[in-house]
Design a protein around this motif. Structure first.
Motif, mmCIF file in Angstrom:
data_model
loop_
_atom_site.group_PDB
_atom_site.id
_atom_site.type_symbol
_atom_site.label_atom_id
_atom_site.label_comp_id
_atom_site.label_asym_id
_atom_site.label_seq_id
_atom_site.Cartn_x
_atom_site.Cartn_y
_atom_site.Cartn_z
ATOM 1 N N SER A 73 0.268 7.967 -6.317
ATOM 2 C CA SER A 73 0.153 7.433 -7.662
ATOM 3 C C SER A 73 1.458 7.598 -8.444
ATOM 4 O O SER A 73 1.857 6.705 -9.208
ATOM 5 C CB SER A 73 -1.003 8.143 -8.366
ATOM 6 O OG SER A 73 -1.256 7.562 -9.591
ATOM 7 N N ARG A 120 -1.762 -0.956 -4.006
ATOM 8 C CA ARG A 120 -2.890 -0.024 -3.894
ATOM 9 C C ARG A 120 -2.353 1.278 -3.351
ATOM 10 O O ARG A 120 -1.308 1.299 -2.713
ATOM 11 C CB ARG A 120 -3.957 -0.566 -2.947
ATOM 12 C CG ARG A 120 -4.780 -1.677 -3.541
ATOM 13 C CD ARG A 120 -6.037 -1.891 -2.734
ATOM 14 N NE ARG A 120 -6.948 -0.738 -2.846
ATOM 15 C CZ ARG A 120 -8.189 -0.748 -2.353
ATOM 16 N NH1 ARG A 120 -8.636 -1.795 -1.701
ATOM 17 N NH2 ARG A 120 -8.973 0.297 -2.494
ATOM 18 N N THR A 121 -3.086 2.333 -3.560
ATOM 19 C CA THR A 121 -2.665 3.614 -2.999
ATOM 20 C C THR A 121 -3.734 4.109 -2.038
ATOM 21 O O THR A 121 -4.915 3.752 -2.136
ATOM 22 C CB THR A 121 -2.492 4.676 -4.095
ATOM 23 O OG1 THR A 121 -3.730 4.836 -4.781
ATOM 24 C CG2 THR A 121 -1.403 4.276 -5.084
ATOM 25 N N VAL A 122 -3.312 4.937 -1.107
ATOM 26 C CA VAL A 122 -4.261 5.617 -0.216
ATOM 27 C C VAL A 122 -3.683 6.990 0.099
ATOM 28 O O VAL A 122 -2.471 7.133 0.270
ATOM 29 C CB VAL A 122 -4.524 4.802 1.072
ATOM 30 C CG1 VAL A 122 -3.252 4.589 1.879
ATOM 31 C CG2 VAL A 122 -5.587 5.495 1.951
ATOM 32 N N SER A 123 -4.535 7.977 0.133
ATOM 33 C CA SER A 123 -4.072 9.315 0.501
ATOM 34 C C SER A 123 -4.531 9.654 1.908
ATOM 35 O O SER A 123 -5.692 9.432 2.261
ATOM 36 C CB SER A 123 -4.622 10.362 -0.460
ATOM 37 O OG SER A 123 -4.242 11.657 0.001
ATOM 38 N N ILE A 147 0.868 -1.180 0.000
ATOM 39 C CA ILE A 147 0.000 0.000 0.000
ATOM 40 C C ILE A 147 0.903 1.227 0.000
ATOM 41 O O ILE A 147 1.784 1.349 0.859
ATOM 42 C CB ILE A 147 -0.938 0.030 1.215
ATOM 43 C CG1 ILE A 147 -1.941 -1.124 1.126
ATOM 44 C CG2 ILE A 147 -1.676 1.364 1.285
ATOM 45 C CD1 ILE A 147 -2.888 -1.198 2.297
#
Lengths: 440, 182
Positions: free
Chosen positions: B130, B147-150, B107
């Motif tokens: 990203s 996956r990405t998370v902000s 992540i």
């Protein structure tokens, strides 16, 4: 919670025996003109019509006076200066005694309490023209609504004197913060506009951001990390049930607000690092993309007639404010000053847009016309952001945060004239306020 | 959901590992370590901690090595999401390690400093995450593992309000969790 108001509060019986009066006396404050001298008023303690009403009468009088004085438009003449004593609600008004202490408005009232009901009556007088301003009003409700009844009296007085609708009988949903800045815990909370009656709507197990009321106040939208990723949720304020609105894997959804129809939600959806604006029909689940650009498009807010959306975009290189049709399509940039513009919010009156501006290392809350003209900055600090409009479109509340570890977030309010900047009392650090509509 | 709970479990484990390391902030070199400590105690909660041998920062197959020796984070300029030379170097090494250790899911967290509004910073953090992800993909890391998370400005690692701290907060952090094929 908003209880169903028809049962909580029955309102506005015209008191019998009143003389037919002019709707507008000469007593008047024009809010737009930037009041220099607050209007002096007297609010002698409301008469307790029975023993059980004594505390309510004192408390209600105090809240009414605080509401009015808190606007900065009115100044209360302390009871110690009063010459005339009001001994009964129907006693004749000694106008000369009030004139002598330069009271321009007089609010009198009476409270009775019996069983599970309290009744509040009040009258407003224009001292210098020597007559009542409007008819007497009576509110009845359960004892736990006493504050709301006080706010309603103050709203009526404010409205008659200013010609604007009031905003005291309203609530604010916000984020209650705790802990240090690098391990902050956040909860969604709701309180009366003046900081009373705080209730927590979520626990602190998940990070939550930016709650927003539905147009009738019965639901709130917010962003939560409950799933591990930011997503928008809808909470029913009656039964506290929460549901996720949009659960597309690999996306983040945030910055939701209701459309005036109370059914459509406008928000940002991020995918592959790019944020665009979408609407979602909360009943059918149908989603529609309104912007399609590689830049950041976020913080959308509907015009009160539902025809347009104001939002921020950095398509020009820095964040600026744009307006587009509610269906999407071509957007028109309206911000033109120096610096970065964020979080535009359309006034409930439709005439202005409030925003956050960042320029030369400072943050400001400002307002502009909906075409971008007449920009006015109302505040300046290390970090001010996220304005929300009072239901009458005359006052803004926002988040102010200081620098460093000790600079915790708090809520402030300011008039759209830039006057009357003050902190809103909360139980500890708070951010992301959103004002409810005026309660019915 | 199962993917998330796996992720949380490992984050909690890493948190413990970091707490046991006396030099948890910075002594490990290479970009500063110690994200685990923060997240272990932060919004995630630390329930259900399992223990397994993760090795130390000198064991090249360990997550501690990834975090502290290679560096689990890259930094960005103000209001930018471009991966600069220093970041490329770190991400290149991360990619090599990730390609050699295919059993980790990833992540990527994007973060911003406090000099921006909440919504904008969420979008900006997503851009940064990203950018880092795109670079890892360009180095052969399978997109299906990531996956990405902000977090926008919600989770600073430094709380002083000066450029030194802001620079450390404008970051993308590569967080590992056991079990590929997300």
């Amino acid at each position: 919670m908003f209880r169903p108001l028809a049962t909580a509060l029955t309102i506005a019986l015209t008191l019998t025996g009143g003389v037919a009066l002019a709707q507008q006396g000469p007593l008047r404050i024009e809010i737009t003109e930037g009041v220099i001298e607050p209007l002096p008023f007297a609010a002698p303690g409301f008469i307790a019509e029975n023993g059980a009403a004594q505390q309510y009468a004192a408390d209600i009088t105090r809240v009414i006076a605080a509401d009015l004085a808190g606007t900065g438009l009115f100044r209360e003449i302390p009871a110690s200066a009063h010459i005339s004593r009001v001994s009964s609600f129907d006693a004749p008004i000694a106008y000369n005694d009030w004139k002598a202490i330069n009271a321009q408005a007089l609010i009198t009232g009476a409270v009775s309490a019996s069983g599970n009901q309290i009744v509040v009556k009040f009258r407003l007088f224009d001292i210098f023209s020597g007559q009542p301003l409007g008819e007497g009003l009576q509110f009845a409700g359960t004892p736990d609504t006493w504050r709301r009844m006080a706010h309603k009296v103050a709203d009526a007085a404010y409205s008659r004197i200013t010609g604007e609708t009031g905003y005291f009988d309203s609530r604010v949903v916000y984020v209650q913060e705790s802990g240090p800045k690098d391990a902050r815990q956040k909860r969604v909370a709701v309180m009366d506009y003046d900081g009373a009656n705080t209730q927590y709507l979520t626990d602190s197990s998940s990070l939550v951001l930016a709650p927003r009321f539905s147009p009738n106040g019965s639901q709130i939208l917010f962003t939560s990390y409950a799933s591990g990723f930011p997503r928008i949720y809808l909470m029913n304020m009656q039964n506290m049930q929460v549901r996720a609105l949009d659960e597309q894997p690999g996306t983040m959804t945030f910055a939701p607000r209701f459309a005036p129809d109370g059914r459509t939600v406008v928000f940002s959806l991020e995918q592959g690092g790019n944020s665009d604006i979408y609407t979602l029909d909360t009943q059918s689940g149908q989603r529609r993309q309104l912007t399609n650009s590689p830049s950041i498009e976020t913080a959308p807010s509907f015009s009160p007639d539902g025809s347009q959306i104001v939002f921020e975009s950095d398509r020009s290189g820095t964040s600026q404010i744009y307006v587009m049709s509610a269906g999407g399509g071509e957007a028109r940039r309206i911000s033109s000053g120096e610096g970065r513009y964020n979080t535009p919010v359309w006034s409930p009156r439709g005439d202005m847009i409030a925003f956050t501006k960042q320029n030369a290392g400072r943050f400001h809350i400002g307002v502009m016309r909906t075409n971008g003209s007449e920009e006015r900055l109302l505040t300046a600090s290390f970090l001010d952001e996220g304005p929300t409009w009072a239901p009458n479109g005359r006052v803004l509340m926002f988040t102010r945060e200081g620098a460093g570890a000790s600079g915790q977030a708090s809520l402030y309010s300011v008039d759209i004239s830039g006057r009357n900047l003050k902190q809103v009392p909360t139980n500890g650090p708070a951010s992301d306020p959103a004002w409810s509509p005026l309660l019915p | 959901m199962t993917m998330i709970s796996k992720g949380l479990l490992l984050v909690a484990v890493l948190g413990l590992a970091a707490c046991n390391n006396p030099g948890r902030f910075g002594a490990g070199g290479a970009g500063g370590a110690g994200a685990g400590g923060q997240y272990g105690q932060g919004g995630y909660g630390a329930g259900g901690i399992g223990q397994s041998g993760l090795g130390g920062p000198n064991d090249p197959t360990s997550t501690a090595y990834f975090q502290q020796t290679l560096g689990d984070r890259v930094f960005f300029s103000y209001d930018q999401s471009t991966v600069d030379d220093a970041a490329r170097q770190t991400l290149t090494q991360q990619a090599q390690w990730l390609n050699q250790n295919p059993n980790y899911a990833i992540i990527i967290e994007g973060h911003a400093d406090e000099k921006g509004t909440r919504e904008y910073n969420l979008a900006l953090g997503a851009r940064r995450a990203s950018s880092a992800q795109d670079f890892l993909i360009s180095q052969g890391v399978a997109p299906s593992r990531m996956r990405t998370v902000s977090y926008g400005k919600e989770r600073p690692v430094q709380v002083c309000s000066s450029e030194d701290c802001y620079a450390k907060n404008r970051r993308a952090v590569t967080v590992l969790s056991q079990g590929a094929g997300m």
